[in-house]
Design a protein around this motif. Sequence first.
Motif, PDB file in Angstrom:
ATOM      1  N   VAL A 291       0.802   6.615  -6.903  1.00  0.00           N
ATOM      2  CA  VAL A 291      -0.329   7.488  -7.214  1.00  0.00           C
ATOM      3  C   VAL A 291       0.048   8.942  -6.964  1.00  0.00           C
ATOM      4  O   VAL A 291      -0.265   9.822  -7.773  1.00  0.00           O
ATOM      5  N   ASP A 292       0.742   9.194  -5.873  1.00  0.00           N
ATOM      6  CA  ASP A 292       1.164  10.561  -5.571  1.00  0.00           C
ATOM      7  C   ASP A 292       2.071  11.103  -6.671  1.00  0.00           C
ATOM      8  O   ASP A 292       1.894  12.244  -7.124  1.00  0.00           O
TER       9      ASP A 292
ATOM     10  N   PHE B 173       1.747   1.694  -3.570  1.00  0.00           N
ATOM     11  CA  PHE B 173       0.571   2.238  -4.263  1.00  0.00           C
ATOM     12  C   PHE B 173       0.443   3.735  -4.016  1.00  0.00           C
ATOM     13  O   PHE B 173       0.265   4.520  -4.948  1.00  0.00           O
ATOM     14  N   ALA B 174       0.541   4.137  -2.756  1.00  0.00           N
ATOM     15  CA  ALA B 174       0.374   5.556  -2.412  1.00  0.00           C
ATOM     16  C   ALA B 174       1.460   6.422  -3.050  1.00  0.00           C
ATOM     17  O   ALA B 174       1.163   7.502  -3.592  1.00  0.00           O
TER      18      ALA B 174
ATOM     19  N   ALA C 286      -5.332   0.407  -7.726  1.00  0.00           N
ATOM     20  CA  ALA C 286      -5.880   0.035  -6.423  1.00  0.00           C
ATOM     21  C   ALA C 286      -6.339  -1.418  -6.421  1.00  0.00           C
ATOM     22  O   ALA C 286      -6.134  -2.150  -5.439  1.00  0.00           O
TER      23      ALA C 286
ATOM     24  N   VAL D 122      -6.006   5.006 -11.564  1.00  0.00           N
ATOM     25  CA  VAL D 122      -5.888   4.841 -10.112  1.00  0.00           C
ATOM     26  C   VAL D 122      -6.715   3.641  -9.654  1.00  0.00           C
ATOM     27  O   VAL D 122      -6.276   2.864  -8.793  1.00  0.00           O
TER      28      VAL D 122
ATOM     29  N   TRP E  54       0.815  -1.216   0.000  1.00  0.00           N
ATOM     30  CA  TRP E  54       0.000   0.000   0.000  1.00  0.00           C
ATOM     31  C   TRP E  54       0.849   1.267   0.000  1.00  0.00           C
ATOM     32  O   TRP E  54       0.432   2.292  -0.534  1.00  0.00           O
ATOM     33  N   LEU E  55       2.042   1.217   0.590  1.00  0.00           N
ATOM     34  CA  LEU E  55       2.940   2.371   0.491  1.00  0.00           C
ATOM     35  C   LEU E  55       3.402   2.560  -0.952  1.00  0.00           C
ATOM     36  O   LEU E  55       3.466   3.701  -1.447  1.00  0.00           O
TER      37      LEU E  55
END
Length: 117
Positions: free
Chosen positions: A21-22, A17-18, A48, A44, A14-15
């Motif tokens: 996306v950022d 992914f974040a 996800a 996105v 998830w990091l």
Amino acid sequence: MRDSARLGATLIIWLAFAVTVDMLLTTPTGAIAEADGATVFGIVLVMAVAALVSTVSVWAATRDKGAELQSRSKAKRSGGSRIERLVETLDDDEIYDLEALLLARDEQARDRRHEGG
């Protein structure tokens, strides 16, 4: 896999992914810099879903492995011999090959006894 390792893997997924996306959404140049809202949302969303599938596979794979280990330990305690369990896993062709091998060895042993006796 222990719970702490699963949590670590989930955190990494998830990091990643974040951060991805950022970077996609804040970079003024790049592949989606001039994309419309629906396209960005689609990208996105796909990312996800990929992160979600990865997370589910991390947690489900370890659960399946634990069940497999449990069934193996039960099989060891059930009293059935290891050879019986092995033969049960063979298909018909493998069983025929095994029978032929055992018969050939039996004949060789008989021949040696007759030659020596």
